[in-house]
Design an enzyme around this catalytic site. Structure first.
Site, short mmCIF file in Angstrom:
data_model
loop_
_atom_site.label_atom_id
_atom_site.label_comp_id
_atom_site.label_asym_id
_atom_site.label_seq_id
_atom_site.Cartn_x
_atom_site.Cartn_y
_atom_site.Cartn_z
N ARG A 1 20.87 54.53 35.08
CA ARG A 1 20.79 53.36 35.87
C ARG A 1 19.42 52.86 35.82
NH1 ARG A 1 21.03 50.09 39.14
NH2 ARG A 1 21.79 50.67 41.03
N TYR B 1 32.76 40.92 53.76
CA TYR B 1 31.31 40.60 53.39
C TYR B 1 31.31 39.23 53.18
CZ TYR B 1 31.01 45.65 52.32
OH TYR B 1 30.84 47.10 52.37
N ARG C 1 24.70 57.90 42.60
CA ARG C 1 23.42 58.52 43.05
C ARG C 1 23.27 59.95 43.14
NH1 ARG C 1 21.94 54.58 47.43
NH2 ARG C 1 24.09 55.12 47.77
N ARG D 1 33.33 57.60 44.77
CA ARG D 1 31.92 57.55 44.35
C ARG D 1 31.36 58.58 43.67
NH1 ARG D 1 28.93 53.65 47.78
NH2 ARG D 1 30.07 51.83 47.39
N ASP E 1 32.20 47.41 41.16
CA ASP E 1 32.14 47.18 42.51
C ASP E 1 33.24 46.33 43.00
OD1 ASP E 1 30.02 48.20 44.65
OD2 ASP E 1 30.76 46.18 45.14
#
Ligand code: CP3
Length: 367
Positions: free
Chosen positions: A48, A162, A39, A35, A84
């Protein structure tokens, strides 16, 4: 775009990152961060904006730029593709979105055999051509710096979690129930996800990715017998089929201390380890013969710097002097991390890492 994918993979073979994956000597310990694109970087936030992350991933110019940003900012030894783990299932139309601050959310969760029809095989060139295009753009941008690009996919269990749970879970109760109650359906689901992962990884390597990582982030929630019986076969299938592409493979999960022996035998060149297991023990549990990647606690990268520095020095100490250590965090960079701390961390690892490090880069390249 000058260099061919094969040429960029060949060039990457001499990089500290690829050499460490292969347990060869290195001029310095390579480091990258899970990662690292994200952010914690102001340039990522301005690139983004507020749109959906799946839309950003589907725009090759944006995805390539987000991929390269951390290399410029931190001087890391590898880039990881901005994408992703749910992109393949999204691309075949399973109905997945990624909700900010939450993660993947599935409109109609996987519940029965009829849901298999919504998981047709992935044809990367048709279903997700933007992925290979982002790889080509990023690889071209990285070529002058000789920094390799890591491609990745979600491992079958973590993606299945998921699809079955419908979103992030704390207990994994539904996915465990399916695995125990309907082993035939479970195996069919994992087979489909394994094939999709192989197709997704193959497309990335054919476009120039020089290594691949399989994220089995939530495997640590399983008991060893569950992992061995219901997860390892599909994981091994992915790693074995990808091995023929000739690039190093990394298998990572969180909370996998009790699974490291099994994971070490899954076929990856490198086993990723979180912060709970010291790297010297992780090397032994992985059965030897594998490089290790990790394992600084991301919480200790929030600072202040002396806290990060002391913990990083401990990781380097535990990594020892045997070849085969890729420095990383034990899981992804936390959004509140100060980028300045990660830049200092890269400099520290380059200066102080000892695993397989020879005096002077020249001897290292010959080793
Ligand atoms: O820098 C990198 O590591 C490359 C990009 C990357 C992303 N997702 C982009 C992303 C990678 C390697 C992933 C893998 C991924 N995605 C995993 C495995 C790694 C891990 O953390 O264990 C998992 C479990 C996912 C699923 C997922 N996607 C989650 C749990 C989240 C977090 C939700 C949130 O907002 O906190 C996402 C969204 C996501 N994927 C973000 C990024 C940069 C953050 C959201 C955003 O920027 O909009």
């Amino acid at each position: 775009l000058s260099a061919t994918p094969a040429a960029s993979i060949a060039a990457a073979a001499g990089s500290p990152f690829v050499r460490a994956c292969r347990r060869q000597t290195v001029p310095h310990t390579p480091v990258w961060f899970m990662r690292q694109a994200g952010r914690s970087l102001p340039e990522y936030r301005s690139l983004r904006g507020d749109g959906s992350i799946l839309a950003a991933i589907a725009d090759p110019a944006v995805a390539a730029e987000a991929t390269v940003q951390p290399v410029r900012r931190y001087g890391v030894d590898a880039a990881i593709l901005f994408s992703d783990i749910v992109v393949p299932v999204h691309a075949v139309g399973f109905g997945v979105d990624v909700v900010p601050g939450q993660g993947p959310v599935v409109e109609r969760p996987f519940r029965s055999a009829s849901d298999l029809t919504r998981l047709r095989p992935l044809e990367p060139a048709v279903d997700s051509p933007y992925v290979a295009e982002a790889v080509r753009l990023a690889v071209a941008e990285l070529a002058p710096s000789k920094v390799p690009l890591i491609g990745f996919a979600g491992a079958p269990f973590t993606v299945a979690s998921y699809l079955v749970e419908g979103g992030p879970s704390r207990t994994f109760a539904r996915v465990k129930s399916l695995m125990h109650a309907e082993p035939g359906l479970w195996t069919a689901l994992l087979d489909r996800l394994a094939s999709m992962a192989v197709a997704f990884l193959t497309a990335q390597v054919e476009a120039g990715a020089a290594a691949v990582q399989l994220f089995d982030s939530w495997a640590g929630w399983l008991a060893p017998y569950e992992y061995e019986q219901w997860v390892l076969p599909a994981t091994r299938q992915v790693l074995e089929r990808v091995a023929s592409l000739g690039v190093p493979t990394i298998l990572f999960g969180v909370g996998t201390g009790e699974l490291l022996g099994l994971m070490g035998g899954a076929g990856a060149d490198v086993v990723g380890v979180d912060w709970r297991v010291p790297l010297d023990q992780a090397r032994r549990r992985g059965g030897g013969g594998r490089a290790v990647q990790g394992n600084l606690d991301p919480a200790l990268c929030v600072g202040p710097w002396p806290v990060t520095e002391a913990a990083a020095r401990r990781v380097l100490e535990e990594a020892g002097t045997e070849p085969g250590h890729v420095f990383n965090l034990g899981h992804g960079v936390l959004p509140e991390t100060d980028p300045g701390i990660l830049a200092e961390l890269v400099a520290l690892v380059h200066a102080e890492g000892r695993a397989g490090v020879t005096e002077g880069g020249r001897t290292a390249v010959a080793g």
